[in-house]
Enzyme design. Structure first.
Site, PDB file in Angstrom:
ATOM      1  CD1 TRP A   1       4.484   3.532   1.676  1.00  0.00           C
ATOM      2  CD2 TRP A   1       5.389   4.585   3.427  1.00  0.00           C
ATOM      3  NE1 TRP A   1       4.579   2.629   2.718  1.00  0.00           N
ATOM      4  CE2 TRP A   1       5.136   3.247   3.797  1.00  0.00           C
ATOM      5  CE3 TRP A   1       5.957   5.442   4.366  1.00  0.00           C
ATOM      6  CZ2 TRP A   1       5.424   2.751   5.065  1.00  0.00           C
ATOM      7  CZ3 TRP A   1       6.250   4.954   5.630  1.00  0.00           C
ATOM      8  CH2 TRP A   1       5.990   3.625   5.959  1.00  0.00           C
ATOM      9  CB  SER A   2       0.967   8.952  -1.350  1.00  0.00           C
ATOM     10  OG  SER A   2       0.595   9.976  -2.247  1.00  0.00           O
TER      11      SER A   2
ATOM     12  N   PRO B   1       0.825  -1.212   0.000  1.00  0.00           N
ATOM     13  CG  PRO B   1      -0.834  -1.575   1.582  1.00  0.00           C
ATOM     14  CD  PRO B   1       0.449  -2.148   1.060  1.00  0.00           C
ATOM     15  CB  CYS B   2       1.169   3.909  -2.368  1.00  0.00           C
ATOM     16  SG  CYS B   2      -0.424   4.608  -2.810  1.00  0.00           S
ATOM     17  CD  GLN B   3      -3.609   3.503   0.392  1.00  0.00           C
ATOM     18  OE1 GLN B   3      -2.582   2.839   0.398  1.00  0.00           O
ATOM     19  NE2 GLN B   3      -4.790   3.007   0.078  1.00  0.00           N
TER      20      GLN B   3
END
Length: 566
Positions: free
Chosen positions: A321-322, A317-319
């Site tokens: 780190w975005s 999941p990128c949330q």
DNA sequence: TATCCGACGCATGGTTTATT
DNA sequence: AATAAACCATGCGTCGGATA
């Protein structure tokens, strides 16, 4: 390379635990070539060459105060560096005008000063190289540093030795790691940080990088010994076997798997926690075994029985780190933890090649966690290569000032009216937005949700799911389970890895003629501007020899996606 | 109740404008 | 001309009120 004997001389035992990593690989591939980057855009050649040729008033000395080329010294470092760095002297330079003595050579940084990239073993050093993509010389040449001789504290002895690869038995936490040498330190790893330009290396973040054990040829360079007889694998052994198996973690709707399939791989296994993602994945990749399961459980007993896939791809999941993550989210803790399942998965499944993808916010905004990720992967015996990739170079329609990149028009104009999830999903804006030219403008980021930049060139409506598929370079007729809402589809699509990023990858013998990416309406084309570092998984014999043929090496490709600029 | 949609978030990096 | 300040658009996002 001589076999490692085990006299008790250097104890590299970590202050932290060393994971047990036993690897038995029958096939292996090495994606890294020693002269990793030898090209340069001619329009931005460096004005002044770092470590250039030595001209008067500078001269080189054979000896100075007991030091000579090939010896190592400990430095009292200044500037961004930590005290205690070790320096390998390549040249001793003297300015005949003012008698200033300067040492030119390679910086070896203590493992515990590597920002968490390596286990902090007390006597472990890492060759530390900064390089610029605008400099055509080998990274070892351009990566040398000049330090005043006044920084020298004392001579030190360093053993340059191979790092344990995933094919080696590292032992367990109670066994000290020993190196056959009576030197004070050992240097087994190298970190190469590539910057867009030589000038940017001190002010900008690294653009791509490499963390791996030293090659035999590099060890020979530092020890001054000739490269010994090498076991060169026959070319056939360097390839992955004819059919390449592909596993996908956090698979989503299957964007990355679609790309792997285009490159010739067989999608064998995937997992995701989201039910709709799993259903969609299974619809489009029915040959795969899909686990709807939490990543930690997949890596433990609830996943498939341990075996070694050829490729393992993780899209954690990128949330968290975005860069767009500007406020606390509900699942932040779980999403952050998901990144750290990497080592458990590598430890259990031991893929021959591991690939991982993340938002550029991870190295850019969260360098500590990024270093921890590198540590996890290299700690499992893999060589790591990472890069911040601009997806428009791979054929994803995004902002570009110069044609021919793939534009919005290229992506969506061939979708037929009869396409599923297309005309029927249209709702018109009550008040039209500002129109724009679809043949000159690139799309903004296809987000999973939110944002206000999601509208068609005529400004009259939002994109349909079919159009979002095309913008993400997925087939416009990608299947969805019945009764999904438009928003759910667009969320799945927004989270997807654009499959076209695989367009330059060929895997296995069976993939030789499958590399071209099939775009919309069956149109066969390759990206307008192929990336300069296309990953060819079949190395030729010359590279093979240059690599030194260290048996049992595996390679990691970490692609960091910097995408969606508008 | 579930979905949709606009407002909001802000460090970062690039560009433009102001000041030395 | 060199440097600093001001400006501005961005993002595999998140929230909460409006709408179906």
């Amino acid at each position: 390379m001589a076999p490692i004997k085990m006299p008790e001389v250097i104890d590299l035992t970590s202050e932290t635990t060393q994971s047990d990593a036993v690897r038995l690989l029958s096939h292996w591939i090495d994606l890294t070539v020693p002269e990793y980057r030898a090209w340069a855009p001619p329009e931005c050649a460096p004005v002044t060459l770092r470590n250039g040729p030595i001209f008067p008033p500078w001269i080189t000395l054979d000896k100075y105060a007991g030091l000579s080329p090939g010896t190592c010294v400990e430095l009292h470092s200044t500037g961004p560096h930590r005290n205690g760095d070790i320096f390998y002297i390549v040249h001793i330079l003297q300015n005949t005008a003012d008698q200033l003595i300067v040492l030119r050579g390679h910086r070896l940084v203590r493992a515990r000063h590597m920002g968490g990239m390596l286990q902090p073993r007390r006597k472990e050093l890492c060759l530390f190289v900064n390089a610029g993509l605008d400099d055509t010389r080998p990274f070892l040449t351009q990566g040398m540093e000049d330090v005043p001789a006044a920084e020298v504290i004392m001579p030190r002895t360093v053993a340059f030795v191979p790092a344990p690869s995933s094919g080696w038995q590292l032992g367990n936490a109670t066994q000290p790691i020993l190196v056959d040498s009576d030197a004070e330190f050992s240097c087994r790893y190298v970190l190469v940080s590539w910057h867009k330009s030589t000038a940017a290396r001190t002010t900008k973040r690294a653009y791509e990088g490499e963390l791996r054990g030293l090659y035999a040829s590099e060890i020979a360079f530092f020890t001054g010994e000739p490269v010994g007889p090498q076991r060169v694998c026959p070319m056939s052994a360097r390839r992955l076997p004819g059919e390449v198996t592909y596993w996908d973690g956090f698979c989503g709707l299957g964007g990355a798997a679609q790309g792997a399939k285009m490159a010739g791989a067989r999608v064998e296994c995937a997992f995701d926690i989201d039910e709709k993602a799993c259903t969609t994945f299974k619809l489009n990749h029915p040959e795969a075994e899909v686990y709807r399961i939490d990543a930690h459980h997949f890596a433990q007993d609830d996943g498939p029985a341990s075996c070694s896939p050829d490729l393992f791809h993780l899209s954690c999941p990128c949330q968290p780190w975005s860069p767009a993550h500007t406020r606390v989210g509900k699942n932040d803790e779980a999403n952050e933890a998901a990144l750290f399942v990497t080592s458990a998965i590598l430890s259990k499944y031991k893929p021959k090649i591991h690939m991982q993808e993340q938002t550029f916010g991870l190295p850019g905004w969260h360098p500590t966690q990024f270093s921890a990720l590198l540590n996890m992967i290299s700690g499992e015996g893999y060589k790591v290569r990472w890069k911040v990739a601009d997806l428009k170079d791979y054929g994803v329609p995004q902002k570009a000032h110069l044609l021919p990149y793939r534009t919005i028009h290229d992506a969506v104009s061939r979708i037929p009216d009869t396409a599923p999830n297309h005309r029927s999903r249209i709702t018109w804006f009550p008040r039209p937005r500002e129109p724009y030219n679809a043949t000159r403008t690139m799309a903004s980021c296809v987000l999973a949700s939110g944002g206000c930049r999601d509208h068609t060139p005529d400004g009259r409506r939002r994109f349909t799911p079919a159009e979002n598929l095309a913008l993400q370079t997925l087939p416009w007729d990608y299947k969805f389970p019945a009764r999904l809402t438009t928003g759910t589809m667009k969320k799945l699509i927004g989270n997807a890895v654009p499959p076209v990023v695989w367009s330059t990858v060929r895997v296995g013998d069976g993939g030789a003629d499958k590399g071209d990416v099939v775009m919309d309406e069956g149109e066969r084309r390759t990206p307008a501007t192929p990336p300069k570092d296309a990953v060819d998984l079949t190395l030729d014999e010359e590279e093979d020899r240059a690599l030194g043929g260290d048996e049992g090496e595996v390679e990691v490709e970490v692609i960091d996606i910097m995408d969606m600029d508008d």
